[in-house]
Motif scaffolding. Sequence first.
Motif, PDB file in Angstrom:
ATOM      1  N   ARG A 139       0.832  -1.182   0.056  1.00 31.53           N
ATOM      2  CA  ARG A 139       0.083   0.034   0.205  1.00 31.53           C
ATOM      3  C   ARG A 139       0.783   1.389  -0.084  1.00 31.53           C
ATOM      4  O   ARG A 139       0.616   2.071  -0.730  1.00 31.53           O
ATOM      5  N   ALA A 140       1.920   1.296   0.908  1.00 30.25           N
ATOM      6  CA  ALA A 140       2.744   2.298   0.925  1.00 30.25           C
ATOM      7  C   ALA A 140       3.487   2.580  -0.245  1.00 30.25           C
ATOM      8  O   ALA A 140       3.588   3.842  -0.603  1.00 30.25           O
ATOM      9  N   LYS A 141       4.080   1.511  -0.816  1.00 33.30           N
ATOM     10  CA  LYS A 141       4.822   1.554  -2.365  1.00 33.30           C
ATOM     11  C   LYS A 141       3.895   2.101  -3.536  1.00 33.30           C
ATOM     12  O   LYS A 141       4.464   2.982  -4.118  1.00 33.30           O
ATOM     13  N   ALA A 142       2.703   1.690  -3.246  1.00 30.86           N
ATOM     14  CA  ALA A 142       1.540   2.302  -4.392  1.00 30.86           C
ATOM     15  C   ALA A 142       1.342   3.744  -4.136  1.00 30.86           C
ATOM     16  O   ALA A 142       1.563   4.306  -5.409  1.00 30.86           O
ATOM     17  N   LEU A 157       0.874  -1.741  -8.397  1.00 33.79           N
ATOM     18  CA  LEU A 157       0.878  -2.037  -7.071  1.00 33.79           C
ATOM     19  C   LEU A 157      -0.529  -1.952  -6.599  1.00 33.79           C
ATOM     20  O   LEU A 157      -0.672  -2.823  -5.645  1.00 33.79           O
ATOM     21  N   PHE A 158      -1.424  -1.056  -6.992  1.00 29.13           N
ATOM     22  CA  PHE A 158      -2.692  -0.990  -6.433  1.00 29.13           C
ATOM     23  C   PHE A 158      -3.408  -2.158  -6.670  1.00 29.13           C
ATOM     24  O   PHE A 158      -4.280  -2.693  -5.865  1.00 29.13           O
ATOM     25  N   LEU A 159      -3.217  -2.789  -8.132  1.00 33.37           N
ATOM     26  CA  LEU A 159      -4.033  -3.965  -8.473  1.00 33.37           C
ATOM     27  C   LEU A 159      -3.586  -5.156  -7.703  1.00 33.37           C
ATOM     28  O   LEU A 159      -4.309  -5.968  -7.512  1.00 33.37           O
ATOM     29  N   ASN A 160      -2.277  -5.076  -7.063  1.00 33.95           N
ATOM     30  CA  ASN A 160      -1.703  -6.278  -6.415  1.00 33.95           C
ATOM     31  C   ASN A 160      -2.112  -6.435  -4.789  1.00 33.95           C
ATOM     32  O   ASN A 160      -2.035  -7.192  -4.272  1.00 33.95           O
ATOM     33  N   ILE A 161      -2.961  -5.237  -4.570  1.00 32.58           N
ATOM     34  CA  ILE A 161      -3.286  -5.191  -3.095  1.00 32.58           C
ATOM     35  C   ILE A 161      -4.735  -6.145  -2.873  1.00 32.58           C
ATOM     36  O   ILE A 161      -5.727  -5.823  -3.832  1.00 32.58           O
ATOM     37  N   GLU A 166     -12.427   1.353  -0.733  1.00 28.02           N
ATOM     38  CA  GLU A 166     -12.756   2.493  -1.624  1.00 28.02           C
ATOM     39  C   GLU A 166     -11.514   3.603  -1.898  1.00 28.02           C
ATOM     40  O   GLU A 166     -11.798   3.960  -3.077  1.00 28.02           O
ATOM     41  N   GLY A 167     -10.665   3.679  -1.008  1.00 30.14           N
ATOM     42  CA  GLY A 167      -9.578   4.574  -1.249  1.00 30.14           C
ATOM     43  C   GLY A 167      -8.650   4.097  -2.235  1.00 30.14           C
ATOM     44  O   GLY A 167      -8.286   4.837  -3.186  1.00 30.14           O
ATOM     45  N   ILE A 168      -8.559   2.744  -2.310  1.00 32.07           N
ATOM     46  CA  ILE A 168      -7.348   2.053  -3.126  1.00 32.07           C
ATOM     47  C   ILE A 168      -8.116   2.193  -4.569  1.00 32.07           C
ATOM     48  O   ILE A 168      -7.413   2.475  -5.448  1.00 32.07           O
ATOM     49  N   LEU A 169      -9.527   1.960  -4.518  1.00 34.13           N
ATOM     50  CA  LEU A 169     -10.221   1.919  -6.066  1.00 34.13           C
ATOM     51  C   LEU A 169      -9.977   3.480  -6.435  1.00 34.13           C
ATOM     52  O   LEU A 169      -9.896   3.755  -7.740  1.00 34.13           O
TER      53      LEU A 169
END
Length: 246
Positions: A139-142, A157-161, A166-169
């Motif tokens: 998450r931090a790397k993304a 990176l986001f896709l690999n979480i 909601e925040g990631i999306l």
Amino acid sequence: MFNKMQENLDIVERYLEGNLSEQERTAFEERLLHDEMLRLQVDDMKVIRAGIMLASRNATLQSLKQLENTLPSIETKVISFWSNTWLQAAAVLLIGIVAYVLWPVNSIEQKLFATHFEVYPNVISPTVRGGEANDSTLRAKAFRAYDQKKYEEAIELFLNISEKDEGILFYLGNCYLANGQVEKALPVFEKVLNEYDIFDEQAEWYLAVCFLKMEERERATQALKKVVARNSAYKEKAQTILDKLN
């Protein structure tokens, strides 16, 4: 059967030109989900329209070549060329036509997109100087990649979480849009708007921005009206764009 095919062709053309009302577009896209023949007609029409545009450009270029061949031979002395008024006019005309054909002209929607689009600031996990080495989570790397405008890296990176909240999306949608992948950004923002309630105002604004990028004026107009009606922080921007579209 012929009348049915003609009716389909008419509505497909209106759909591709963005001339359907919101209700008509919704109904048409619902049909696309279940009607394979209609999907094929849409794909065929896209190919035909692209071919027509290419043929038109080629025809214009051919006309330019023919015009060039009709020009009288020009003496090597530069001064003799510019002293000939007819040649001056022909040269200016030729340059103008070439510029019109070959130089891309941005639509009003594209210009408005370029003026008003900016990625949303990282308010979830801001990068703190000196703190990068202390947080090596995915998450931090993304979010570090996002802050550094490395959007392709951030997308991966986001896709690999595994658990995408909601925040990631929402920030994934921003990455897609900033990376020119509007067709992927659109459903992400729709999901954030329809299924969550923290970034829903922001997602509604970015949906409208997506439609501008796609040059779908009708859908952009409807989305912008919703932004204005919500009375969110984007109301003034949305109204400014609406005024320029109308």
